[in-house]
Design a protein around this motif. Structure first.
Motif, PDB file in Angstrom:
ATOM      1  N   VAL B 389       6.256  28.764  47.644  1.00 39.14           N
ATOM      2  CA  VAL B 389       5.778  27.632  47.300  1.00 39.14           C
ATOM      3  C   VAL B 389       4.559  27.128  47.048  1.00 39.14           C
ATOM      4  O   VAL B 389       4.558  27.349  45.966  1.00 39.14           O
ATOM      5  CB  VAL B 389       6.541  26.070  48.199  1.00 39.14           C
ATOM      6  CG1 VAL B 389       5.763  24.784  47.274  1.00 39.14           C
ATOM      7  CG2 VAL B 389       8.342  26.050  48.070  1.00 39.14           C
ATOM      8  N   LEU B 393       3.277  26.989  42.985  1.00 34.38           N
ATOM      9  CA  LEU B 393       2.185  26.146  42.976  1.00 34.38           C
ATOM     10  C   LEU B 393       1.000  26.493  42.131  1.00 34.38           C
ATOM     11  O   LEU B 393       0.945  25.618  41.328  1.00 34.38           O
ATOM     12  CB  LEU B 393       1.990  24.820  43.806  1.00 34.38           C
ATOM     13  CG  LEU B 393       3.649  24.485  44.806  1.00 34.38           C
ATOM     14  CD1 LEU B 393       3.461  23.668  45.790  1.00 34.38           C
ATOM     15  CD2 LEU B 393       4.462  23.419  43.690  1.00 34.38           C
ATOM     16  N   ALA B 399       6.295  20.925  41.478  1.00 35.12           N
ATOM     17  CA  ALA B 399       7.469  21.101  42.844  1.00 35.12           C
ATOM     18  C   ALA B 399       8.505  19.982  42.315  1.00 35.12           C
ATOM     19  O   ALA B 399       8.453  19.191  41.323  1.00 35.12           O
ATOM     20  CB  ALA B 399       6.050  20.226  43.813  1.00 35.12           C
ATOM     21  N   GLN B 412      11.841  23.547  49.668  1.00 42.63           N
ATOM     22  CA  GLN B 412      10.571  24.003  49.173  1.00 42.63           C
ATOM     23  C   GLN B 412      11.424  24.430  47.447  1.00 42.63           C
ATOM     24  O   GLN B 412      12.292  24.864  47.357  1.00 42.63           O
ATOM     25  CB  GLN B 412       9.856  24.570  49.424  1.00 42.63           C
ATOM     26  CG  GLN B 412       9.876  24.456  50.626  1.00 42.63           C
ATOM     27  CD  GLN B 412       8.441  23.468  50.722  1.00 42.63           C
ATOM     28  OE1 GLN B 412       8.348  22.901  49.749  1.00 42.63           O
ATOM     29  NE2 GLN B 412       8.167  23.970  52.469  1.00 42.63           N
ATOM     30  N   VAL B 414      10.868  24.292  42.919  1.00 45.41           N
ATOM     31  CA  VAL B 414      10.127  24.697  42.300  1.00 45.41           C
ATOM     32  C   VAL B 414      11.017  24.792  40.976  1.00 45.41           C
ATOM     33  O   VAL B 414      12.599  24.578  41.055  1.00 45.41           O
ATOM     34  CB  VAL B 414       8.984  25.525  41.470  1.00 45.41           C
ATOM     35  CG1 VAL B 414       8.116  25.385  42.926  1.00 45.41           C
ATOM     36  CG2 VAL B 414       9.701  26.349  41.732  1.00 45.41           C
ATOM     37  N   GLU B 415      10.074  23.863  39.547  1.00 44.28           N
ATOM     38  CA  GLU B 415      11.392  23.827  38.955  1.00 44.28           C
ATOM     39  C   GLU B 415      11.011  25.002  37.442  1.00 44.28           C
ATOM     40  O   GLU B 415       9.995  25.003  37.372  1.00 44.28           O
ATOM     41  CB  GLU B 415      10.961  22.325  37.598  1.00 44.28           C
ATOM     42  CG  GLU B 415      12.001  22.346  36.524  1.00 44.28           C
ATOM     43  CD  GLU B 415      11.872  20.558  35.985  1.00 44.28           C
ATOM     44  OE1 GLU B 415      10.869  20.661  35.065  1.00 44.28           O
ATOM     45  OE2 GLU B 415      11.991  19.553  36.501  1.00 44.28           O
ATOM     46  N   GLU B 421      16.339  24.002  39.445  1.00 45.45           N
ATOM     47  CA  GLU B 421      15.490  23.900  40.498  1.00 45.45           C
ATOM     48  C   GLU B 421      15.951  25.361  40.738  1.00 45.45           C
ATOM     49  O   GLU B 421      16.413  25.938  41.117  1.00 45.45           O
ATOM     50  CB  GLU B 421      15.806  22.407  40.923  1.00 45.45           C
ATOM     51  CG  GLU B 421      15.815  21.365  40.225  1.00 45.45           C
ATOM     52  CD  GLU B 421      16.278  20.260  40.969  1.00 45.45           C
ATOM     53  OE1 GLU B 421      17.268  20.676  42.150  1.00 45.45           O
ATOM     54  OE2 GLU B 421      16.590  18.847  40.411  1.00 45.45           O
TER      55      GLU B 421
END
Lengths: 638, 638
Positions: B389, B393, B399, B412, B414-415, B421
């Motif tokens: 993650v 990021l 996120a 965890q 993220v898109e 997702e």
């Protein structure tokens, strides 16, 4: 001429394709194998559907990778062919297309190829099948139609002939004259496709960018002239792989396709009548008698249409608006500020006429519920409107239904692919139906005239638009251009009449704009597409001053533009100051200078006032990005 | 490394472009002249906006058609340049890009070119400006970076250097090794762009098809490695002309662009650490210490990210559905008919878990109002989810906000660019939160696992999707393929992990479908885009029989398909009869065989059950047109 279309040209299921082809008036179709394999219709059902629709099943295609292989693979290929010949029997198709090997060819030997094709023809004969061998432009060993023909001649079998495909021949730039040395009865099939001249690998060019005849740059009438001279009298069938057509509405694409063959027949007859080497020489216009003779001179008869000359002017432009919609009230004010005068209301309809010199604009409030101002119709000056409409209808244009009262001029109109109504006008007598009619005396040269119209085209119908305006109205397509805008590139295609005495009677710009292609450009709200009417005046600076005095909302041109203009052209300071003061734009070509300005937009319409000096022949394209950027910013601030 | 982007890469007005570039984290921008000329912001306002945004104005570009001209034109070109140098002073930009002449070059003489560029550099020096001379790939006389550098060296002026642009160098296939012979301080600017390898004229390729680094096929890490070794420490700036990016949302494109430079920095550091000739050799994986050393070894520091290995499997797939929406009730039935077992409800959320062997599917009913069944999330097995993650990021992934109750596993996520997702999972402990948890004993090999997922991509974010999955998840893009469907061509791009012991842990197919590109495909109602989850089982025929017994709605395969299959492969009759009976599809590659079948679609989701035999490594692409045609017909009949 027997007309045909390959099912691969069209979107939808096999059944949808067959119905659309029949409805558009094709004589026959080529069954593209993948369309059959993916169909839930049995071969027998396809055959009876075609029968019911009056559609011939003229070709099964393609059979790939047959020739130039080792013996073991050759025997397996015969097994594959046998299965397809049995299938063709169930379909009732007599001819199969075999294209030159691209995947498995390993032996480059013409004698072996002829022997293998002879073997295939023997098997075909057992099934009553004819094999049409074609050179693919990217064939491993055979990529030239003359080579394919030599192999066919060497194989010497009654069930073996050749297929000619314009793309495979013209994309490689092969000389087409040797076509005439092939006996017509050994040409088993003819496939036609047009294409823009692109510099890319021939496979991708072929698979994605083919278009219908008249929409590209190949000399197809010349090609078909050679074919006619061989004595060929079989199908002339479209095989067009095009990413857009595969997505567009199947019935509309089929009509566009049919129009392209009608166009091609006529152009071929003209080419044969003119007797020139290349087709399309406008100086070599045959007489009607010559044309009729040429159309009947060969075994393949060529249907021709009523002949029309290009239009001699834009008779009027019509803007439709719901009086209650946003922008409607500004529209009349804008016309008044531009110097247009109201000539009153129509005597029976909620329609008014505005004129400035010879520029005539009709404001139409009927059937306009909810419509913000938008260009809805264009009138073109033609010699004979009955002939022009007859030609348009034969070219599969859809007539616009009109309700006319007694004693009213009957105006003839057809619908363009983008939905614009195209009126074919012989005069301006219709204007008498408005309160004040046209002004009694017009100046010469006129105080103003419509110079050009700029229409946005939906992405599905851009190529169709080009063919429509060239075949129906005899406008000539110019090379397309691209202009950048904040929302993407705008592809622009000008259609116009020839230059006569430094002037052009009609200019039309068709724009494929990104905000017409995609509807959610900005993630949130798309820019509305904008279209415009450009009016030529004799003294643009005087016009601009008068418009300014009438408080016309000009499109405001950024200061940075003028600094760049000065850097590029080194303009005289006083002149530059005038441009700056009046929000005028400037351009220059080899002939002369161009001055223009734009109004703000109402609904989806804006106006441009222009002056062409010393025969300037463009549209101020270098200035288009400025216009787009300012319009984009104005729209975002709304 | 100082990061930059040319304003021409982005859509919108100049102000929108600058704000988006700053927000995405760029250090500086190149001002593309047309963006300034069309802007209502004065040069001073641009300068103060950039200051306010903390954005450097690193380059003014392009200045065209300067060199290789007769004396009169040379003097006029100096006049043009003088105006631009004054403008740059107002903007506060130090460097101007001058590209080799394409329009007016008439004298091919290096001495004259050096003399003219020396003259330009003299004038530039008066204004405190530096001139970066660049060879365009289609320059009339200068089209090779080594040639441009020789001319610059000959001109020998402190205010004259060269600009290197990856497109102009790599599109022509020039050897990049000689870059290292240019002194770093004489490289005034570096522009980077990637591109797919296309066989077309270089001008059109350049103007329309450039993409951001990592989205094409150029070896950019190798290029940038050479640049680092020269001692260069200036901006590395994106100059990407791309039709789609020009239309897409400006902020998202800027983020995609920034991600591409972060990717490029890391790949360049890896390449330098590995010390190989070409970059991207997976065998040459440097240790963290080697990587850190390489990133600091040259004047241009290269930021690197937390390192992750490719995922070792698909942990789960999530389908979202409003229980009230069409298809929702069929979804659970479909899973049961496929053999999935319900593992119960989540203890706090309206979410349920279904499993078949190691294939885990989550049905999510929260925040699903009005949603017909659609794939909403994917879980990937990673070594360390915190590291994974953190890397995502740093690569500008967004996120996904999660609300977890006490004592729940924190997942965890993220898109992805298409809104999916992406969960980065270290284990399956989360499954304990469901009523029944996972089954106690799993078989080895598992009874089933998720083999691949097929996601439809919006046209604006297709290239972004490729870069996202390769940079964030370390999946490798495969060459893209095209598949025909009744509604148009579908472009498909597979992203996957490497083959290990004949198996791949993760396969993902990104599809750009025409019905995602355009929303009104058929004039009336568009086909919905469909996505699917493919599950591998050890014995597909047994699975198919069991599913049939459970009355699973199979996608019905037309009889024509089986006849064609037989013609192509000459299959054993009993085997063919089984395929036919069970609506199975078949394919074969060099390694082995592939068996698969599809379910009917619910919402926008369907399932595929597959068996890979003897290391078959494809996806049954030859069968995709059959699936599309049957799905299209099913959708039309609804």
């Amino acid at each position: 001429m027997r007309t045909g279309i390959a099912t691969v040209c069209l979107s939808g299921t096999l059944e949808e394709k067959l119905r659309a082809a029949a409805k558009a008036g094709f004589d026959g179709v080529e069954i593209f194998e993948a369309d059959l394999v993916t169909s839930s219709l049995s071969p027998e059902a396809v055959r009876s559907l075609a029968d019911e629709l009056g559609l011939g099943l003229d070709l099964y295609q393609p059979f790939r990778d047959f020739d130039s292989v080792p013996d073991e693979l050759y025997r397996d290929n015969l097994r594959r062919a046998d299965a397809k010949f049995k299938l063709m029997d169930r379909l009732g198709i007599e001819t199969i297309l075999v294209c030159s090997n691209v995947a498995t060819a390993s032996i480059d030997d013409d004698a072996l190829r002829a022997e293998q094709l002879h073997g295939l023809a023997e098997l075909a004969a057992d099934h009553g099948v004819k094999v049409a061998y074609e050179a693919l432009a990217w064939g491993t060993f055979v990529n030239d139609f003359e080579h394919a023909w030599r192999v066919v001649a060497d194989a010497d079998h009654a069930n073996l002939g050749t297929c000619l495909d314009t793309f495979h021949i013209l994309s490689r730039g092969w000389d087409t004259e040797p076509i005439e040395r092939i006996p017509g009865e050994k040409i088993f099939f003819v496939q036609v496709a047009d294409a823009p001249k692109l510099s890319m690998d021939v496979l991708n060019w072929s698979r994605h960018y083919r278009v219908f005849p008249g929409e590209g740059q190949f000399d197809l009438p010349k090609f078909l002239g050679h074919v006619a001279r061989t004595g060929y009298n079989g199908p002339v069938s479209l095989e067009v792989f095009n990413d857009t057509f595969r997505q567009a509405d199947v019935e509309r694409t089929a009509v566009d396709a049919m129009r392209s063959l009608i166009w091609l027949e006529e152009r071929t007859a003209k080419h044969l009548a003119a007797g020139t080497a290349e087709s399309g020489d406008p100086a070599a216009t045959p007489t009607p008698a010559q044309l009729a003779a040429a159309s009947r001179a060969y075994p393949m008869p060529l249907t021709t249409l009523p002949q029309v000359a290009p239009p001699s002017g834009i008779n009027f432009a019509e803007v439709k608006a719901d009086p209650a919609a946003a922008g409607a009230s500004e529209l009349e004010r804008l016309l008044a500020q531009l110097g247009f005068e109201s000539r009153g209301e129509h005597r029976t309809k909620p329609v008014s006429l505005w004129t400035l010199g010879d520029a005539r604009i009709i404001l139409n409030r009927q059937q306009a519920r909810g419509v913000a101002p938008a260009i809805s119709a264009l009138g073109f000056d033609v010699e004979n409107s009955v002939t022009a409409v007859a030609r348009a209808l034969q070219l599969k244009a859809v007539a616009v239904p009109r309700t006319s009262q007694a004693n009213e001029e009957v105006l003839q109109a057809v619908e363009a692919p983008d939905g614009t109504e195209v009126f074919l006008c012989q005069d301006t007598l219709w204007a008498e139906e408005f309160g004040a009619g046209l002004p009694a005396s017009a100046t010469e040269p006129p105080a103003a005239r419509i110079d050009h119209i700029n229409l946005a085209q939906p992405w599905q119908h851009y190529d169709e638009g080009v063919l429509f305006y060239s075949s129906v109205l005899a406008l000539s397509p110019q090379p397309s251009q691209e202009v950048s805008s904040p929302a993407g590139l705008v592809r622009s295609q000008v259609m116009q009449t020839e230059l006569v005495g430094g002037e052009r009677a009609v200019r039309l710009a068709l724009n494929l704009a990104p905000w017409v292609q995609a509807d959610s450009v900005r993630g949130t709200v798309a820019d509305t597409f904008q279209e415009h009417i450009a009016i030529a005046v004799p003294d643009l600076i005087a016009t601009a001053r008068a418009c300014r005095a009438r408080k016309l909302p000009f499109l405001e041109i950024p200061e940075n533009y003028y600094e760049d203009l000065d850097a590029r052209f080194g303009l005289e300071p006083q002149f530059l100051a005038t441009l700056r003061e009046l929000d005028l734009l400037y351009d220059r070509d080899e002939q002369g200078d161009f001055l223009h300005f734009y109004t703000a937009t109402v609904g989806s319409v804006f106006f441009e006032m222009i002056q062409r000096i010393d025969g300037y022949d463009g549209f101020g394209a270098p200035n288009a990005p400025v216009r787009h950027a300012v319009q984009h910013a104005a729209q975002k601030s709304k």
